[in-house]
Structures are given as C-alpha cells and as structure tokens.
Design a protein around this motif. Structure first.
Motif, PDB file in Angstrom:
ATOM      1  N   ASP A 192     162.675  33.518 128.233  1.00  0.00           N
ATOM      2  CA  ASP A 192     163.334  33.142 128.423  1.00  0.00           C
ATOM      3  C   ASP A 192     164.648  32.343 128.092  1.00  0.00           C
ATOM      4  O   ASP A 192     164.072  31.568 128.138  1.00  0.00           O
ATOM      5  CB  ASP A 192     163.963  32.568 130.796  1.00  0.00           C
ATOM      6  CG  ASP A 192     164.659  33.246 131.230  1.00  0.00           C
ATOM      7  OD1 ASP A 192     165.895  33.134 130.418  1.00  0.00           O
ATOM      8  OD2 ASP A 192     164.804  32.801 132.668  1.00  0.00           O
ATOM      9  N   GLU A 193     165.719  32.899 126.977  1.00  0.00           N
ATOM     10  CA  GLU A 193     166.788  32.258 126.241  1.00  0.00           C
ATOM     11  C   GLU A 193     167.023  31.653 126.962  1.00  0.00           C
ATOM     12  O   GLU A 193     167.889  30.525 126.853  1.00  0.00           O
ATOM     13  CB  GLU A 193     167.456  33.466 125.602  1.00  0.00           C
ATOM     14  CG  GLU A 193     166.171  34.385 124.729  1.00  0.00           C
ATOM     15  CD  GLU A 193     167.320  35.220 123.880  1.00  0.00           C
ATOM     16  OE1 GLU A 193     168.626  35.465 123.873  1.00  0.00           O
ATOM     17  OE2 GLU A 193     166.661  35.919 123.501  1.00  0.00           O
ATOM     18  N   ASP A 194     168.006  31.830 128.540  1.00  0.00           N
ATOM     19  CA  ASP A 194     168.545  30.842 129.635  1.00  0.00           C
ATOM     20  C   ASP A 194     168.073  29.642 129.998  1.00  0.00           C
ATOM     21  O   ASP A 194     168.770  28.879 129.419  1.00  0.00           O
ATOM     22  CB  ASP A 194     168.352  31.141 130.789  1.00  0.00           C
ATOM     23  CG  ASP A 194     169.190  30.583 132.110  1.00  0.00           C
ATOM     24  OD1 ASP A 194     170.897  29.326 130.999  1.00  0.00           O
ATOM     25  OD2 ASP A 194     168.172  30.487 132.783  1.00  0.00           O
ATOM     26  N   VAL A 195     166.266  29.379 129.461  1.00  0.00           N
ATOM     27  CA  VAL A 195     165.532  28.202 130.065  1.00  0.00           C
ATOM     28  C   VAL A 195     165.116  27.472 128.714  1.00  0.00           C
ATOM     29  O   VAL A 195     164.580  27.847 127.686  1.00  0.00           O
ATOM     30  CB  VAL A 195     164.723  28.653 130.977  1.00  0.00           C
ATOM     31  CG1 VAL A 195     163.733  26.922 130.772  1.00  0.00           C
ATOM     32  CG2 VAL A 195     164.988  28.949 131.982  1.00  0.00           C
ATOM     33  N   LEU A 196     166.048  26.599 129.066  1.00  0.00           N
ATOM     34  CA  LEU A 196     165.790  25.430 127.092  1.00  0.00           C
ATOM     35  C   LEU A 196     164.548  23.624 127.368  1.00  0.00           C
ATOM     36  O   LEU A 196     164.810  24.145 128.561  1.00  0.00           O
ATOM     37  CB  LEU A 196     167.065  24.295 127.024  1.00  0.00           C
ATOM     38  CG  LEU A 196     168.268  25.052 126.389  1.00  0.00           C
ATOM     39  CD1 LEU A 196     169.138  24.722 126.218  1.00  0.00           C
ATOM     40  CD2 LEU A 196     167.761  26.257 125.151  1.00  0.00           C
ATOM     41  N   LYS A 217     162.501  21.756 131.337  1.00  0.00           N
ATOM     42  CA  LYS A 217     162.355  23.036 131.307  1.00  0.00           C
ATOM     43  C   LYS A 217     164.360  22.703 132.039  1.00  0.00           C
ATOM     44  O   LYS A 217     164.770  22.873 133.270  1.00  0.00           O
ATOM     45  CB  LYS A 217     161.187  24.003 132.094  1.00  0.00           C
ATOM     46  CG  LYS A 217     160.605  24.111 131.126  1.00  0.00           C
ATOM     47  CD  LYS A 217     159.620  25.131 131.208  1.00  0.00           C
ATOM     48  CE  LYS A 217     158.618  25.426 130.476  1.00  0.00           C
ATOM     49  NZ  LYS A 217     157.991  24.439 130.503  1.00  0.00           N
ATOM     50  N   PHE A 218     165.612  23.463 131.424  1.00  0.00           N
ATOM     51  CA  PHE A 218     166.335  23.495 131.841  1.00  0.00           C
ATOM     52  C   PHE A 218     166.849  24.618 131.632  1.00  0.00           C
ATOM     53  O   PHE A 218     167.268  25.913 131.149  1.00  0.00           O
ATOM     54  CB  PHE A 218     167.439  22.543 131.233  1.00  0.00           C
ATOM     55  CG  PHE A 218     168.796  22.582 131.486  1.00  0.00           C
ATOM     56  CD1 PHE A 218     169.219  21.583 132.671  1.00  0.00           C
ATOM     57  CD2 PHE A 218     170.199  23.578 130.288  1.00  0.00           C
ATOM     58  CE1 PHE A 218     170.450  21.414 133.017  1.00  0.00           C
ATOM     59  CE2 PHE A 218     171.433  23.092 131.071  1.00  0.00           C
ATOM     60  CZ  PHE A 218     171.676  22.265 131.460  1.00  0.00           C
ATOM     61  N   SER A 219     167.632  25.692 133.251  1.00  0.00           N
ATOM     62  CA  SER A 219     168.359  27.064 133.405  1.00  0.00           C
ATOM     63  C   SER A 219     169.748  26.487 133.203  1.00  0.00           C
ATOM     64  O   SER A 219     170.593  25.572 133.972  1.00  0.00           O
ATOM     65  CB  SER A 219     167.712  26.958 134.187  1.00  0.00           C
ATOM     66  OG  SER A 219     168.492  28.604 134.387  1.00  0.00           O
ATOM     67  N   HIS A 220     169.982  26.983 132.086  1.00  0.00           N
ATOM     68  CA  HIS A 220     171.424  27.086 131.983  1.00  0.00           C
ATOM     69  C   HIS A 220     172.596  27.829 133.292  1.00  0.00           C
ATOM     70  O   HIS A 220     173.317  27.307 133.657  1.00  0.00           O
ATOM     71  CB  HIS A 220     172.452  27.574 130.615  1.00  0.00           C
ATOM     72  CG  HIS A 220     172.370  26.543 129.851  1.00  0.00           C
ATOM     73  ND1 HIS A 220     171.929  26.488 128.738  1.00  0.00           N
ATOM     74  CD2 HIS A 220     173.271  25.542 129.590  1.00  0.00           C
ATOM     75  CE1 HIS A 220     172.117  25.482 127.491  1.00  0.00           C
ATOM     76  NE2 HIS A 220     173.324  25.056 128.099  1.00  0.00           N
TER      77      HIS A 220
END
Length: 140
Positions: free
Chosen positions: A26-30, A46-49
């Motif tokens: 998931d490219e949104d989750v860093l 895990k950080f979700s924009h």
C-alpha cells in the motif's frame, strides 16, 4: 480445443494479475523507520497519509516543514525530504530530556505525533487519536 486453451490462458492471466495486484504494498502507508537508529525497541509505526489528510483533515505542513525566520514556509508542491535528513541526532535513551529545539529524530516524532493526537482529541472531545506507545507501535 482452441477455445479451451484460450480460456485457460485468460484464467492464468486473471490469476497472475490478481496475485500481482494483491502483492503490491500500500503506497499510502509509510513505515516510519530510520537508518540512523540502530536498534528499534518497538515495532515500526505504519503511517497512512490518506487517513491523516482525508479522514482527519490534517494539513501537510503540520508534519512537513522548512523553517525560515521561525516560520514554516513549506508548501504542498515542495520536495519532501526524509525526516532524518535534518533530524539526525540518533539518541534513543532519555531523548525526552533533550532541549525542546533538538534535532533528535525519536524526540520530534514523539512530540509532533503525540502532541498533534492530544490536540485532536481535545478539540474534538474524543479519545480517537492514539497517545500510548502500543497504539502506534503495533506488533504484526
């Protein structure tokens, strides 16, 4: 026979494509990890924009920043650097005792994230944004 071969090929194509799509991260989750911290004592956050932008209405410059004369001048179309480019002090023990204007990576993550979460909870009279270690540092 040709129809059967064509059907099998289409089925294989669908299965292969589906597996590839499902395997994509998931490219949104860093993952908020860093190469300057040698040993992580907690699971990586895990950080979700999308959650922060769309669900909570947090502006990009709440986290992304470039300070000039005490003012954050970062704009949405400015390049994004990794946090550790500037926040490069790797201290991980007693980092919360460091001075307030520190460039310690762990300190700024905790102060910025937890501070924002507490502010969000207070402004919205909720306890939705996590403020405890295990709420963000979730073991898989």
């Amino acid at each position: 026979m040709r129809l059967r071969c064509l059907s099998v090929l289409i089925l294989l194509l669908v299965l292969t494509t589906s597996a590839t799509i499902m395997a994509q991260p998931d490219e949104d989750v860093l993952e908020l990890s860093s190469t300057i911290i040698e040993v992580h004592t907690q699971p990586i956050v895990k950080f979700s924009h999308t959650a922060h932008l769309d669900d909570y209405g947090i502006e990009c410059n709440k986290c992304h920043h470039v300070y000039r004369n005490g003012e954050n001048v970062w704009q949405d179309d400015d390049p994004v650097q990794k946090c550790q480019e500037c926040h490069n002090d790797p201290t991980t023990k007693n980092e919360l005792r460091l001075p307030a204007k520190t460039l310690n990576l762990k300190w700024v993550f905790h102060r910025n994230c937890i501070g924002c979460h507490r502010e969000y909870n207070k402004e919205n009279n909720v306890e939705a944004a996590p403020v405890k270690c295990q709420d963000c540092h979730v073991a898989e």
